[in-house]
Design an enzyme around this catalytic site. Structure first.
Site, PDB file in Angstrom:
ATOM      1  N   ASP A  16      21.495   5.198  -8.328  1.00 59.64           N
ATOM      2  CA  ASP A  16      22.707   4.925  -8.549  1.00 59.64           C
ATOM      3  C   ASP A  16      23.690   5.124  -7.601  1.00 59.64           C
ATOM      4  O   ASP A  16      24.582   4.309  -7.201  1.00 59.64           O
ATOM      5  CB  ASP A  16      23.408   5.508  -9.922  1.00 59.64           C
ATOM      6  CG  ASP A  16      22.675   4.853 -11.359  1.00 59.64           C
ATOM      7  OD1 ASP A  16      21.770   4.033 -10.995  1.00 59.64           O
ATOM      8  OD2 ASP A  16      22.662   5.767 -12.161  1.00 59.64           O
TER       9      ASP A  16
ATOM     10  N   HIS B  81      22.040   8.793 -20.606  1.00 66.23           N
ATOM     11  CA  HIS B  81      22.428   8.049 -19.482  1.00 66.23           C
ATOM     12  C   HIS B  81      22.385   6.719 -19.767  1.00 66.23           C
ATOM     13  O   HIS B  81      23.340   6.023 -19.082  1.00 66.23           O
ATOM     14  CB  HIS B  81      20.970   8.361 -18.562  1.00 66.23           C
ATOM     15  CG  HIS B  81      21.372   8.079 -17.158  1.00 66.23           C
ATOM     16  ND1 HIS B  81      21.718   8.872 -16.196  1.00 66.23           N
ATOM     17  CD2 HIS B  81      21.428   6.642 -16.474  1.00 66.23           C
ATOM     18  CE1 HIS B  81      21.565   8.276 -15.046  1.00 66.23           C
ATOM     19  NE2 HIS B  81      21.604   6.956 -15.202  1.00 66.23           N
ATOM     20  N   GLU B  82      21.639   5.888 -20.512  1.00 66.03           N
ATOM     21  CA  GLU B  82      21.512   4.456 -20.408  1.00 66.03           C
ATOM     22  C   GLU B  82      22.725   4.003 -21.732  1.00 66.03           C
ATOM     23  O   GLU B  82      23.384   2.983 -21.382  1.00 66.03           O
ATOM     24  CB  GLU B  82      20.161   3.943 -21.447  1.00 66.03           C
ATOM     25  CG  GLU B  82      19.035   4.379 -20.565  1.00 66.03           C
ATOM     26  CD  GLU B  82      19.026   3.869 -19.071  1.00 66.03           C
ATOM     27  OE1 GLU B  82      19.555   3.057 -19.083  1.00 66.03           O
ATOM     28  OE2 GLU B  82      18.699   4.484 -18.259  1.00 66.03           O
TER      29      GLU B  82
ATOM     30  N   GLN C  10     -27.953 -15.226  20.808  1.00 65.32           N
ATOM     31  CA  GLN C  10     -27.254 -13.930  20.662  1.00 65.32           C
ATOM     32  C   GLN C  10     -26.631 -13.597  21.739  1.00 65.32           C
ATOM     33  O   GLN C  10     -25.487 -13.216  22.133  1.00 65.32           O
ATOM     34  CB  GLN C  10     -27.986 -13.049  19.920  1.00 65.32           C
ATOM     35  CG  GLN C  10     -28.348 -13.136  18.398  1.00 65.32           C
ATOM     36  CD  GLN C  10     -27.065 -13.599  17.751  1.00 65.32           C
ATOM     37  OE1 GLN C  10     -26.132 -12.977  17.527  1.00 65.32           O
ATOM     38  NE2 GLN C  10     -27.246 -14.835  17.144  1.00 65.32           N
TER      39      GLN C  10
ATOM     40  N   PHE D 194     -37.646 -15.238  20.529  1.00 66.01           N
ATOM     41  CA  PHE D 194     -37.045 -14.987  21.936  1.00 66.01           C
ATOM     42  C   PHE D 194     -36.030 -16.174  21.941  1.00 66.01           C
ATOM     43  O   PHE D 194     -35.031 -15.572  22.663  1.00 66.01           O
ATOM     44  CB  PHE D 194     -38.126 -15.696  23.009  1.00 66.01           C
ATOM     45  CG  PHE D 194     -37.718 -15.435  24.326  1.00 66.01           C
ATOM     46  CD1 PHE D 194     -37.384 -14.355  25.065  1.00 66.01           C
ATOM     47  CD2 PHE D 194     -37.281 -16.779  24.915  1.00 66.01           C
ATOM     48  CE1 PHE D 194     -37.116 -14.359  26.455  1.00 66.01           C
ATOM     49  CE2 PHE D 194     -37.018 -16.776  26.225  1.00 66.01           C
ATOM     50  CZ  PHE D 194     -36.808 -15.514  26.875  1.00 66.01           C
TER      51      PHE D 194
ATOM     52  N   ILE E 282     -33.073 -14.493  20.433  1.00 72.20           N
ATOM     53  CA  ILE E 282     -32.217 -13.114  21.206  1.00 72.20           C
ATOM     54  C   ILE E 282     -31.604 -13.781  22.108  1.00 72.20           C
ATOM     55  O   ILE E 282     -30.614 -13.665  22.442  1.00 72.20           O
ATOM     56  CB  ILE E 282     -33.487 -12.423  21.747  1.00 72.20           C
ATOM     57  CG1 ILE E 282     -34.142 -11.693  20.669  1.00 72.20           C
ATOM     58  CG2 ILE E 282     -32.842 -11.411  22.540  1.00 72.20           C
ATOM     59  CD1 ILE E 282     -35.521 -10.685  21.265  1.00 72.20           C
TER      60      ILE E 282
ATOM     61  N   HIS F 136      25.749   3.496 -19.339  1.00 71.82           N
ATOM     62  CA  HIS F 136      25.699   2.428 -18.608  1.00 71.82           C
ATOM     63  C   HIS F 136      26.084   0.976 -19.687  1.00 71.82           C
ATOM     64  O   HIS F 136      26.765   0.229 -19.331  1.00 71.82           O
ATOM     65  CB  HIS F 136      24.304   1.669 -18.049  1.00 71.82           C
ATOM     66  CG  HIS F 136      23.708   2.488 -16.708  1.00 71.82           C
ATOM     67  ND1 HIS F 136      24.672   2.640 -15.852  1.00 71.82           N
ATOM     68  CD2 HIS F 136      22.743   3.511 -16.596  1.00 71.82           C
ATOM     69  CE1 HIS F 136      24.084   3.559 -14.750  1.00 71.82           C
ATOM     70  NE2 HIS F 136      22.764   3.888 -15.312  1.00 71.82           N
TER      71      HIS F 136
END
Length: 743
Positions: A541, A465-466, A176, A170, A173, A469
């Protein structure tokens, strides 16, 4: 259920279970054996005869007593017309009662010994008849009577325990139920975390000597406020730490509290903002009330831009919850009440959106810029984070610091952590240069995907591609030197060209930005020349070159047609402020801006086409070496630029690979030393463009903004994510294939 209630309920439950177990054990371990009433009477009569025999014989020998007992038992059995084997159990032959207890319906007979009682029987009537009791009494066995109305002690104990258990349940309870109300009332309480024993010191913060000197005054004031008050000085009420992510703003605040030895209240700006109006203001009041009770102390608000944005920019008007919270912060920091020993520290990387009232003197008096560390700062930070890590004897943090230009303190800490993880994965005991080198690449791009299946066509396209660069980075005079070129997928890139600067320059001249745009377009131009087609690999890019060119025109005054006018397009997007604003220039000017951006990109595209066309043999040889070996370094790039063919480069790489255990940083050191010793022929010979104004190095021309990059320049002039983030060619790799603008 609160933690305290859970602990109490658990303790009570365990205690009740233990008591019940003990009671049950006691009852069942000492339980008497039930026999019928006839057997019980026989034992009583036999017990009386045995006692009479003992009294008659006196001090006779034990054998006589036993014979008398057997004789009495025989007479009892004979009188009842039965024998020991006619129904009575053998284990009852030697039972002798020394005491009898009559309790209501039951009669208990007790033996002599350790056990309390052994046998009981239920009488034929609620109370044993007086005749039977008289016969038992005549035998001489003591008879005791219990009150039939008196309950058992165990029943009383069990009843009391049941009452206690119900009371505890009790109470839980009720607790809470009351807790729900208290939580509702505490909804407006602060969520700040209070730390009273901060272990962080200024020695744990490296690479920011000026910032530590500014904050040292705060520490001295908290330790000895009388020193300042005697001179009429007032310590800053608020300190705002501004800088890119990962530069150690929160660590600075902890170091101040640790050095001063005062309580440290830490809270996030988002903790004040709630859906309900007034909750944020209530939390601010509660925070400052607690701080006043613990002064001197420090309140640290992280990401203050979440609650401190400029007022009037939102759609909620004056009743906006965030604005009400900000108003309360303004009042608490410098309003009707004084907080003489409460210092507010805050951190943000978006100081441009903060409310002006928050930035004025009297609130945040001091604004400290926490910038990215330089090469010496990076070396010091590496040494701080390497305190608890076993390192190989040949690790040189000075070289690592030179290779990590643009790294923040968080990036450097992550670098060492990645190296430690790789070392543990390999089963080594010491962190070496190989792990540190791979850790740098992991922070920049992510782990390699060597098992990733790549088709020959994609591999060839990525190699060209590289190579585009790398060649343009070597030819353009103001681009950073190439350090590594790889077509091994890493992160979200199918390949990358890694360039690293020799210095930590932060100014960008017009020629340098033009070279940068030209180099970024190298991958797309290589595809156009060799593949005779274009791919989606250069999408990022194009985004980078468009951003650089547009900012050259609109922010930095690098267009003769547009002139020295800033059109404010470089500011971060702040929707609340821009809803009520209008475009600052006409449509004609907008068209002129677009025309100039297109002109800059087109000129550098034509320049890249011309350079790669002139160096087509170098492009083919470099792509062939990349397809064969997948990764090349500065030495191989320089050999190719000097005219070496693919076979010569591959042979040199095979010879270099025979040197097992070579320090990977030696490539960087050798190339840097080679450049310092005057390796200018490769840049000034036939491979460089002759006579073009853009190819001649010029004195750096600072952009219209300050040398230190602002938050608005973070897309290519300030670090982003885990690495440098500058679009100065430090990593050139198109989206899908690479992502330009990251080291």
């Amino acid at each position: 259920m609160s933690k305290r209630s859970k602990i109490i309920l658990a303790v009570v439950s365990v205690a009740l279970i233990a008591i019940l177990c003990w009671i049950g054990f006691s009852m069942f371990s000492n339980r008497a054996q039930e026999i019928n009433f006839t057997q019980f009477s026989k034992i009583v009569m036999r017990s009386g005869n045995v006692q009479a025999t003992d009294e008659g014989t006196g001090d006779t020998e034990e054998e006589g007593a036993q014979s008398g007992e057997q004789s009495g038992a025989s007479q009892l059995n004979a009188s009842d017309g039965t024998q020991s084997g006619d129904g009575e159990k053998d284990d009852l032959q030697n039972v002798v009662f020394v005491r009898i207890v009559v309790d209501g319906y039951n009669c208990y007979g007790y033996e002599e010994g350790e056990r309390s009682y052994t046998y009981y029987s239920t009488g034929p009537t609620p109370l044993v008849s007086s005749v039977t009791l008289q016969e038992w009494s005549d035998t001489g066995v003591p008879i005791e009577y219990e009150d039939p109305n008196a309950g058992s002690i165990w029943s009383s104990v069990i009843s009391m325990l049941g009452i206690v258990l119900i009371a505890v349940i009790f109470w839980v309870i009720i607790s809470q139920t009351a807790g729900g109300g208290s939580k509702a009332l505490s909804f407006g309480k602060t969520k700040a975390k209070i730390s009273t024993n901060i272990k962080v010191r200024f020695s744990d913060v490296a690479g920011a000597d000026e910032e530590k000197a500014e904050l040292q005054e705060i520490t001295e004031f908290l330790k000895n406020p009388q020193k300042f008050s005697d001179l009429g000085a007032r310590i800053p009420k608020g300190v705002l730490l501004v800088g890119p992510p990962g530069t150690g703003k929160t660590l600075f605040a902890k170091a101040v509290a640790g050095e001063a030895g005062v309580p440290f209240f830490s809270v996030s700006g988002s903790d004040f903002v709630e859906m309900y109006v007034g909750v944020g203001a209530s939390r601010v009041r509660d925070l400052f009330d607690i701080a006043k009770r613990n002064q001197p102390c420090i309140i640290f608000i992280d990401e203050i831009d979440a609650v401190g944005r400029e007022r009037g920019a939102g759609l909620g008007g004056g009743s906006d919850e965030r604005e009400q919270t900000l108003n309360q912060i303004l009042v608490q920091m410098d309003g009707f009440e004084s907080n003489e020993a409460v210092i507010v520290m805050a951190a943000t990387n978006r100081s441009d959106v903060l409310d002006p009232a928050l930035m004025r003197p009297g609130r945040f008096d001091r604004k400290i810029m926490v910038n990215l560390p330089d090469v010496k700062g990076r070396e010091a930070i590496l040494r701080v984070h390497a305190r608890n890590k076993p390192l190989a004897s040949d690790v040189n943090f000075k070289t690592v610091a030179r290779m990590t230009s643009g790294f923040s303190g968080a990036d450097l800490e992550n670098l060492l952590n990645e190296a430690a993880i790789l070392t543990a994965r390999e089963g080594k005991k010491l962190i070496g240069n190989l792990e540190l080198y791979e850790g740098i690449n992991r922070v920049i791009r992510g782990p390699q995907k060597k098992s990733h299946v790549v088709t020959e066509s994609d591999k060839r396209c990525t190699a060209y591609h590289e190579s585009g660069h790398a060649i343009l980075a070597q030819v353009c005079p103001q681009c950073d030197p190439v350090q590594e070129v790889s077509i091994i997928p890493r992160g979200n890139a199918a390949g990358y060209t890694l360039t690293r600067p020799d210095t930590d320059d932060q100014d960008y001249s017009k020629n340098k930005l033009s070279d940068l745009i030209c180099m970024i377009l190298g991958g797309r131009v290589a595809e156009e020349l060799v593949i005779k087609d274009v791919t989606t690999g250069a999408s990022n890019d194009l985004q980078k070159v468009s951003s650089i060119a547009r900012r050259m025109v609109t922010e930095w005054g690098m267009s003769e047609k547009v002139g020295l006018i800033s059109y404010g397009e470089g500011k971060p997007v702040f929707i609340g402020r821009q809803i009520g604003s209008t475009q600052e220039y006409s449509d004609t000017t907008a068209a002129l801006i677009d025309e100039e951006v297109h002109r800059i990109i087109s000129e550098q595209h034509e320049r890249a086409v011309r350079i790669l066309t002139e160096n087509r043999a170098v492009l083919d040889n470099m792509a062939r070496v990349l397809v064969e070996r997948e990764t090349i370094y500065n030495e191989e790039v320089v050999m190719l630029m000097k005219g070496a063919d693919a076979k010569e480069v591959l042979a040199a790489m095979d010879e270099s690979d025979k040197k097992s255990g070579e320090n990977p940083f030696t490539r960087f050191e050798r190339s840097a030393k080679h450049r310092q010793d005057g390796n200018k022929e490769a840049q000034e010979g036939d491979l460089r463009e002759g006579g073009t104004p853009d190819s001649v190095p010029t004195e750096p021309q600072a952009p219209t903004e300050s040398a230190a990059p602002s938050e608005a320049e973070a897309d290519f002039t300030a670090p982003s994510d885990a690495a440098d983030g500058k679009a100065d060619g430090r990593e050139q790799a198109p989206s899908d294939k690479e992502d330009i603008g990251r080291f």
